[in-house]
Structure formats: C-alpha cells, structure tokens
Design a protein around this motif. Structure first.
Motif, PDB file in Angstrom:
ATOM      1  N   PHE A   1       0.935  -1.711   0.065  1.00 49.22           N
ATOM      2  CA  PHE A   1      -0.213   0.230  -0.472  1.00 49.22           C
ATOM      3  C   PHE A   1       0.737   1.042   0.246  1.00 49.22           C
ATOM      4  N   VAL A   2       0.682   1.802  -0.650  1.00 50.15           N
ATOM      5  CA  VAL A   2       2.046   3.089  -1.330  1.00 50.15           C
ATOM      6  C   VAL A   2       1.302   4.282  -1.145  1.00 50.15           C
ATOM      7  N   PRO A   3       1.879   5.177   0.234  1.00 50.98           N
ATOM      8  CA  PRO A   3       0.522   6.674  -0.104  1.00 50.98           C
ATOM      9  C   PRO A   3       1.316   7.205  -1.769  1.00 50.98           C
ATOM     10  N   VAL A   4      -0.180   7.960  -2.101  1.00 51.25           N
ATOM     11  CA  VAL A   4      -0.094   9.111  -2.758  1.00 51.25           C
ATOM     12  C   VAL A   4      -0.889  10.539  -2.548  1.00 51.25           C
ATOM     13  N   ARG A   5      -0.353  11.199  -3.338  1.00 51.12           N
ATOM     14  CA  ARG A   5      -1.413  12.821  -3.582  1.00 51.12           C
ATOM     15  C   ARG A   5      -1.420  12.603  -4.624  1.00 51.12           C
ATOM     16  N   PRO A   6      -3.025  13.798  -4.831  1.00 52.06           N
ATOM     17  CA  PRO A   6      -2.939  14.140  -6.417  1.00 52.06           C
ATOM     18  C   PRO A   6      -2.389  15.191  -6.830  1.00 52.06           C
ATOM     19  N   GLY A   7      -1.723  14.814  -8.485  1.00 49.25           N
ATOM     20  CA  GLY A   7      -0.573  15.211  -8.518  1.00 49.25           C
ATOM     21  C   GLY A   7      -1.141  16.073 -10.254  1.00 49.25           C
ATOM     22  N   PHE A   8      -0.526  16.568 -11.002  1.00 55.14           N
ATOM     23  CA  PHE A   8      -1.218  17.463 -12.432  1.00 55.14           C
ATOM     24  C   PHE A   8      -2.248  16.423 -13.166  1.00 55.14           C
ATOM     25  N   SER A   9      -1.006  15.006 -13.193  1.00 52.19           N
ATOM     26  CA  SER A   9      -2.144  13.962 -14.391  1.00 52.19           C
ATOM     27  C   SER A   9      -1.830  12.420 -14.388  1.00 52.19           C
ATOM     28  N   GLY A  10      -3.031  12.483 -12.468  1.00 52.99           N
ATOM     29  CA  GLY A  10      -3.366  11.794 -11.498  1.00 52.99           C
ATOM     30  C   GLY A  10      -2.690  11.253 -10.582  1.00 52.99           C
ATOM     31  N   CYS A  11      -2.571  10.504  -9.548  1.00 52.56           N
ATOM     32  CA  CYS A  11      -1.640  10.091  -8.202  1.00 52.56           C
ATOM     33  C   CYS A  11      -0.235  10.089  -8.553  1.00 52.56           C
ATOM     34  N   VAL A  12       0.172  10.970  -7.259  1.00 49.71           N
ATOM     35  CA  VAL A  12       1.992  10.873  -7.116  1.00 49.71           C
ATOM     36  C   VAL A  12       1.991  10.495  -6.091  1.00 49.71           C
ATOM     37  N   THR A  13       3.324   9.363  -5.785  1.00 52.07           N
ATOM     38  CA  THR A  13       3.776   8.487  -4.883  1.00 52.07           C
ATOM     39  C   THR A  13       4.411   9.934  -3.978  1.00 52.07           C
ATOM     40  N   ARG A  14       4.103  10.065  -2.504  1.00 51.05           N
ATOM     41  CA  ARG A  14       4.534  10.553  -1.827  1.00 51.05           C
ATOM     42  C   ARG A  14       5.606  10.136  -1.204  1.00 51.05           C
ATOM     43  N   ILE A  15       6.635  10.834  -1.073  1.00 47.76           N
ATOM     44  CA  ILE A  15       8.140  11.112  -0.214  1.00 47.76           C
ATOM     45  C   ILE A  15       8.234  11.501   0.479  1.00 47.76           C
ATOM     46  N   PHE A  16       8.809  10.810   1.426  1.00 46.18           N
ATOM     47  CA  PHE A  16       9.187  10.766   3.484  1.00 46.18           C
ATOM     48  C   PHE A  16      10.088  11.452   3.537  1.00 46.18           C
ATOM     49  N   ARG A  17      10.950  11.600   5.042  1.00 53.35           N
ATOM     50  CA  ARG A  17      12.015  11.707   5.339  1.00 53.35           C
ATOM     51  C   ARG A  17      11.885  10.504   6.401  1.00 53.35           C
ATOM     52  N   ALA A  18      13.400  10.174   6.589  1.00 54.63           N
ATOM     53  CA  ALA A  18      14.070   9.162   7.305  1.00 54.63           C
ATOM     54  C   ALA A  18      14.223   9.501   8.933  1.00 54.63           C
ATOM     55  N   PRO A  19      14.126   9.223   9.614  1.00 53.16           N
ATOM     56  CA  PRO A  19      14.520   9.664  11.035  1.00 53.16           C
ATOM     57  C   PRO A  19      16.071   9.902  10.672  1.00 53.16           C
ATOM     58  N   LEU A  20      16.989  10.066  10.372  1.00 51.50           N
ATOM     59  CA  LEU A  20      18.311  10.675  10.374  1.00 51.50           C
ATOM     60  C   LEU A  20      18.305  11.775   9.066  1.00 51.50           C
ATOM     61  N   GLY A  21      16.928  11.666   8.497  1.00 45.62           N
ATOM     62  CA  GLY A  21      16.618  12.794   7.230  1.00 45.62           C
ATOM     63  C   GLY A  21      16.799  12.642   5.874  1.00 45.62           C
ATOM     64  N   ASP A  22      17.189  11.317   5.276  1.00 47.25           N
ATOM     65  CA  ASP A  22      17.194  11.126   4.132  1.00 47.25           C
ATOM     66  C   ASP A  22      15.722  10.616   3.466  1.00 47.25           C
ATOM     67  N   ARG A  23      15.437  10.900   2.243  1.00 50.66           N
ATOM     68  CA  ARG A  23      14.008  10.742   1.772  1.00 50.66           C
ATOM     69  C   ARG A  23      13.994   9.065   1.590  1.00 50.66           C
ATOM     70  N   THR A  24      12.831   9.243   1.350  1.00 57.33           N
ATOM     71  CA  THR A  24      12.541   7.726   0.623  1.00 57.33           C
ATOM     72  C   THR A  24      11.283   7.523   0.889  1.00 57.33           C
ATOM     73  N   ALA A  25      10.876   6.366  -0.128  1.00 58.98           N
ATOM     74  CA  ALA A  25       9.857   6.182  -0.272  1.00 58.98           C
ATOM     75  C   ALA A  25       8.857   5.295   0.438  1.00 58.98           C
ATOM     76  N   LEU A  26       8.066   4.939   0.126  1.00 57.69           N
ATOM     77  CA  LEU A  26       7.500   4.067   2.113  1.00 57.69           C
ATOM     78  C   LEU A  26       6.179   3.287   1.130  1.00 57.69           C
ATOM     79  N   GLY A  27       6.140   2.154   1.423  1.00 58.50           N
ATOM     80  CA  GLY A  27       5.202   0.975   1.632  1.00 58.50           C
ATOM     81  C   GLY A  27       4.996   0.647   2.613  1.00 58.50           C
ATOM     82  N   ILE A  28       3.266   0.050   3.010  1.00 57.32           N
ATOM     83  CA  ILE A  28       3.090  -0.444   3.929  1.00 57.32           C
ATOM     84  C   ILE A  28       2.675  -1.900   3.614  1.00 57.32           C
ATOM     85  N   THR A  29       2.653  -3.288   4.730  1.00 62.81           N
ATOM     86  CA  THR A  29       1.947  -4.247   3.651  1.00 62.81           C
ATOM     87  C   THR A  29       0.495  -4.163   3.758  1.00 62.81           C
ATOM     88  N   SER A  30      -0.510  -3.708   5.053  1.00 63.19           N
ATOM     89  CA  SER A  30      -2.033  -3.339   5.316  1.00 63.19           C
ATOM     90  C   SER A  30      -1.960  -2.700   5.482  1.00 63.19           C
TER      91      SER A  30
END
Length: 111
Positions: free
Chosen positions: A22-51
């Motif tokens: 389950f990948v969090p998304v947000r609305p974009g110009f041409s559909g949905c866009v994957t949300r990017i998050f920050r890990a605890p140390l500040g690195d940017r990361t994609a997020l996937g959740i199993t349920s």
C-alpha cells in the motif's frame, strides 16, 4: 521448504514482501503521485506498507493509496534520486503544530 541464504547474509535472499504494498499517494497534475517521506536521519525515502490497517494507523484514514509491488515502487522513485524504500515504518510522529499557522484577521496595537 528451506530458505536460501546469500553467502554469510543471515537474511533470506528474497527480501521483498510477497504481496503488493500500500503506497501513499497525493493528487498530481496528471493523476496520483507517490508521496516521499523523510527517514529519522533526514534521508528521503519512498514508503510502502503491507496492510491497509497499518497504513491507516501510520498516516490517517483519509490517506489515498495505490497498490504497487516493491520493485515497481523502486522503479518509479530511482530516476528521481530516491534509492531507499521503507516498508512498515516503526516510528512516526505528527507535526508538532499547524503547518500553516492561522493568522488572525485583526491585530491589536498596544501602546
């Protein structure tokens, strides 16, 4: 069935979740866009959740999502420079205050 190990690596060779994430998304110009998050140390990361229940507990009931396999999520984010995919983050925190503080419509002058 025995797990196949890679060299001295204690993890199984197949580290990807078997089902799409389950990948969090947000609305974009041409559909949905994957949300990017920050890990605890500040690195940017994609997020996937199993349920879906974990997604709701981690983000919110109103969070939009799509189903993607982990390799597909990596393929979408690697051209943007994101090489990390976090699956089922353990710790999350809400914003300490409003992101856009409300400015009062009037001001009182003292003095």
């Amino acid at each position: 069935m025995a797990e196949i190990l890679c060299g001295e690596d204690p993890e199984p060779s197949d580290r990807f979740p078997a089902d799409p994430l389950f990948v969090p998304v947000r609305p974009g110009f041409s559909g949905c866009v994957t949300r990017i998050f920050r890990a605890p140390l500040g690195d940017r990361t994609a997020l996937g959740i199993t349920s879906e229940n974990r997604l709701i507990a981690t983000l919110s009931p109103g969070q939009a999502w799509i189903r993607l396999a982990e390799p597909a999520l990596r393929a979408l984010t690697e051209p943007l420079g994101f090489t990390t995919v976090t699956v089922d983050p353990q710790f999350t925190a809400r914003a300490a205050g409003p992101v856009n503080p409300v400015v009062p419509a009037f001001a009182v002058r003292v003095g």
